[in-house]
Write a protein that holds these residues in place. Structure first.
Motif, mmCIF file in Angstrom:
data_model
loop_
_atom_site.group_PDB
_atom_site.id
_atom_site.type_symbol
_atom_site.label_atom_id
_atom_site.label_comp_id
_atom_site.label_asym_id
_atom_site.label_seq_id
_atom_site.Cartn_x
_atom_site.Cartn_y
_atom_site.Cartn_z
ATOM 1 N N ALA A 29 2.521 -12.468 1.835
ATOM 2 C CA ALA A 29 3.760 -11.811 1.403
ATOM 3 C C ALA A 29 3.686 -11.418 -0.064
ATOM 4 O O ALA A 29 4.107 -10.333 -0.443
ATOM 5 N N VAL A 30 3.128 -12.303 -0.895
ATOM 6 C CA VAL A 30 3.003 -11.989 -2.329
ATOM 7 C C VAL A 30 2.088 -10.786 -2.506
ATOM 8 O O VAL A 30 2.383 -9.863 -3.262
ATOM 9 N N ALA A 31 0.956 -10.769 -1.796
ATOM 10 C CA ALA A 31 0.027 -9.641 -1.902
ATOM 11 C C ALA A 31 0.675 -8.351 -1.407
ATOM 12 O O ALA A 31 0.498 -7.290 -1.983
ATOM 13 N N ALA A 32 1.457 -8.449 -0.339
ATOM 14 C CA ALA A 32 2.085 -7.260 0.235
ATOM 15 C C ALA A 32 3.169 -6.689 -0.660
ATOM 16 O O ALA A 32 3.488 -5.509 -0.581
ATOM 17 N N CYS A 33 3.732 -7.521 -1.530
ATOM 18 C CA CYS A 33 4.805 -7.057 -2.406
ATOM 19 C C CYS A 33 4.290 -6.353 -3.646
ATOM 20 O O CYS A 33 5.068 -5.846 -4.434
ATOM 21 N N THR A 34 2.978 -6.317 -3.826
ATOM 22 C CA THR A 34 2.419 -5.633 -4.982
ATOM 23 C C THR A 34 2.823 -4.168 -4.924
ATOM 24 O O THR A 34 2.614 -3.511 -3.930
ATOM 25 N N THR A 35 3.411 -3.677 -6.004
ATOM 26 C CA THR A 35 3.903 -2.307 -6.003
ATOM 27 C C THR A 35 2.783 -1.354 -6.343
ATOM 28 O O THR A 35 2.266 -1.362 -7.431
ATOM 29 N N PRO A 42 0.555 3.179 -10.214
ATOM 30 C CA PRO A 42 1.549 2.205 -9.855
ATOM 31 C C PRO A 42 2.936 2.677 -10.208
ATOM 32 O O PRO A 42 3.079 3.454 -11.118
ATOM 33 N N ALA A 43 3.908 2.164 -9.465
ATOM 34 C CA ALA A 43 5.272 2.472 -9.826
ATOM 35 C C ALA A 43 5.532 1.973 -11.235
ATOM 36 O O ALA A 43 4.913 1.024 -11.678
ATOM 37 N N PRO A 44 6.438 2.598 -11.965
ATOM 38 C CA PRO A 44 6.620 2.227 -13.351
ATOM 39 C C PRO A 44 7.331 0.897 -13.515
ATOM 40 O O PRO A 44 8.475 0.826 -13.907
ATOM 41 N N SER A 45 6.631 -0.167 -13.187
ATOM 42 C CA SER A 45 7.154 -1.510 -13.369
ATOM 43 C C SER A 45 6.107 -2.344 -14.050
ATOM 44 O O SER A 45 4.972 -2.410 -13.618
ATOM 45 N N THR A 46 6.470 -2.953 -15.161
ATOM 46 C CA THR A 46 5.495 -3.775 -15.872
ATOM 47 C C THR A 46 5.402 -5.160 -15.273
ATOM 48 O O THR A 46 4.518 -5.920 -15.624
ATOM 49 N N ALA A 47 6.294 -5.518 -14.341
ATOM 50 C CA ALA A 47 6.277 -6.857 -13.764
ATOM 51 C C ALA A 47 5.000 -7.132 -12.982
ATOM 52 O O ALA A 47 4.532 -8.257 -12.931
ATOM 53 N N ASP A 48 4.414 -6.090 -12.387
ATOM 54 C CA ASP A 48 3.222 -6.265 -11.557
ATOM 55 C C ASP A 48 1.937 -6.006 -12.330
ATOM 56 O O ASP A 48 0.863 -6.078 -11.795
ATOM 57 N N ARG A 113 -5.757 4.285 -19.172
ATOM 58 C CA ARG A 113 -6.223 3.057 -18.536
ATOM 59 C C ARG A 113 -7.742 3.012 -18.576
ATOM 60 O O ARG A 113 -8.396 4.046 -18.402
ATOM 61 N N SER A 114 -8.284 1.832 -18.749
ATOM 62 C CA SER A 114 -9.728 1.664 -18.647
ATOM 63 C C SER A 114 -10.146 1.778 -17.181
ATOM 64 O O SER A 114 -9.319 1.656 -16.272
ATOM 65 N N LYS A 115 -11.435 1.983 -16.957
ATOM 66 C CA LYS A 115 -11.942 2.003 -15.581
ATOM 67 C C LYS A 115 -11.696 0.654 -14.910
ATOM 68 O O LYS A 115 -11.395 0.589 -13.722
ATOM 69 N N LYS A 116 -11.809 -0.421 -15.694
ATOM 70 C CA LYS A 116 -11.577 -1.768 -15.154
ATOM 71 C C LYS A 116 -10.147 -1.902 -14.630
ATOM 72 O O LYS A 116 -9.914 -2.412 -13.532
ATOM 73 N N TYR A 117 -9.182 -1.427 -15.404
ATOM 74 C CA TYR A 117 -7.774 -1.505 -15.020
ATOM 75 C C TYR A 117 -7.528 -0.668 -13.764
ATOM 76 O O TYR A 117 -6.881 -1.113 -12.808
ATOM 77 N N GLN A 118 -8.073 0.559 -13.744
ATOM 78 C CA GLN A 118 -7.888 1.419 -12.575
ATOM 79 C C GLN A 118 -8.533 0.807 -11.341
ATOM 80 O O GLN A 118 -7.972 0.859 -10.247
ATOM 81 N N GLN A 119 -9.694 0.186 -11.520
ATOM 82 C CA GLN A 119 -10.373 -0.441 -10.390
ATOM 83 C C GLN A 119 -9.542 -1.596 -9.851
ATOM 84 O O GLN A 119 -9.469 -1.807 -8.642
ATOM 85 N N GLU A 120 -8.896 -2.360 -10.747
ATOM 86 C CA GLU A 120 -8.048 -3.458 -10.278
ATOM 87 C C GLU A 120 -6.896 -2.931 -9.439
ATOM 88 O O GLU A 120 -6.550 -3.502 -8.404
ATOM 89 N N LEU A 121 -6.303 -1.810 -9.873
ATOM 90 C CA LEU A 121 -5.204 -1.211 -9.103
ATOM 91 C C LEU A 121 -5.691 -0.757 -7.728
ATOM 92 O O LEU A 121 -5.000 -0.930 -6.720
ATOM 93 N N LEU A 122 -6.893 -0.188 -7.686
ATOM 94 C CA LEU A 122 -7.457 0.230 -6.403
ATOM 95 C C LEU A 122 -7.746 -0.980 -5.519
ATOM 96 O O LEU A 122 -7.441 -0.971 -4.322
ATOM 97 N N ASP A 123 -8.302 -2.037 -6.111
ATOM 98 C CA ASP A 123 -8.592 -3.256 -5.341
ATOM 99 C C ASP A 123 -7.315 -3.846 -4.744
ATOM 100 O O ASP A 123 -7.304 -4.293 -3.597
ATOM 101 N N LYS A 124 -6.234 -3.846 -5.529
ATOM 102 C CA LYS A 124 -4.945 -4.344 -5.017
ATOM 103 C C LYS A 124 -4.469 -3.490 -3.849
ATOM 104 O O LYS A 124 -3.940 -4.003 -2.867
ATOM 105 N N ALA A 125 -4.655 -2.184 -3.966
ATOM 106 C CA ALA A 125 -4.232 -1.282 -2.896
ATOM 107 C C ALA A 125 -5.059 -1.510 -1.628
ATOM 108 O O ALA A 125 -4.530 -1.468 -0.521
ATOM 109 N N ILE A 126 -6.348 -1.778 -1.790
ATOM 110 C CA ILE A 126 -7.199 -2.055 -0.623
ATOM 111 C C ILE A 126 -6.712 -3.311 0.087
ATOM 112 O O ILE A 126 -6.610 -3.351 1.311
#
Length: 198
Positions: A29-35, A42-48, A113-126
């Protein structure tokens, strides 16, 4: 072994199994709630967002472009702002100054964003969508992201987005993704017309 002991042992094993299932469901559930929004941002929320400490290893930090809440386009001490394309940065600063006169406070929720940051966002989406193919419908690779090149900004809150959608072309700023009202790029000349969105 007595029947009482067997029953007690069986109940204990059932309780432990139930706890393991609850823990697994909670993690999912926590993983699924990642925006994560469409087309790579990402949606403009700094919480995630990841931690703001810039470390060589671990989650992306401020050196990777992670921005704290209430970041202004004038906060050029932050890499996420300082590494934006200079023309884009100037346009966003002009828009921020103009909208302030209209009583609207703007914040940059993500810029460069650095490539590292973008890759983390992609990994979360996967993890969220279950496959790389599906994730790429929502998040760009580090090689394709306009944030990594410093050519895109995400703005918040919604009233600031609405203002830029209506008036941003005065500064050359346009919403470029139809499903991301917060994502803007410098894609026209000041006072020009915004091209169709993708």
């Amino acid at each position: 072994m007595r029947t009482d002991d067997l029953i007690t042992r069986e109940r204990r094993m059932t309780a432990l199994s139930a706890l393991a299932i609850v823990a697994a469901i909670t993690s999912f559930a926590v993983a699924a709630c990642t925006t994560v929004s469409a087309q790579g941002d990402p949606a403009p929320s700094t919480a995630d967002q990841p931690s703001t400490t810039g470390r060589a290893s671990g989650p992306p930090g401020s050196d990777d472009g992670v921005l704290p809440e209430k970041t202004s386009a004038f906060d050029t001490d932050l890499p996420g702002i300082a590494k934006l394309d200079p023309a884009l940065l100037k346009a966003v600063q002009q828009a921020e100054t103009a909208m302030k006169k209209d009583g609207i406070t703007m914040q940059v929720t993500t810029g460069w964003r650095s490539k590292k940051y973008q890759q983390e966002l992609l990994d979360k989406a996967i993890r969220k969508y279950g496959s790389r193919k599906k994730a790429l419908e929502f998040v760009s690779t580090p090689e394709e992201s306009h944030h990594v090149t410093g050519n895109a900004v995400d703005i918040g809150p919604t009233d600031a987005d609405d203002w830029i959608i209506r008036k941003g072309a005065r500064f050359g700023l346009c919403q470029t993704l139809s499903n991301e009202m917060w994502h803007f790029e410098l894609v026209t000349t000041p006072g020009g017309e915004c091209p169709p969105m993708s």
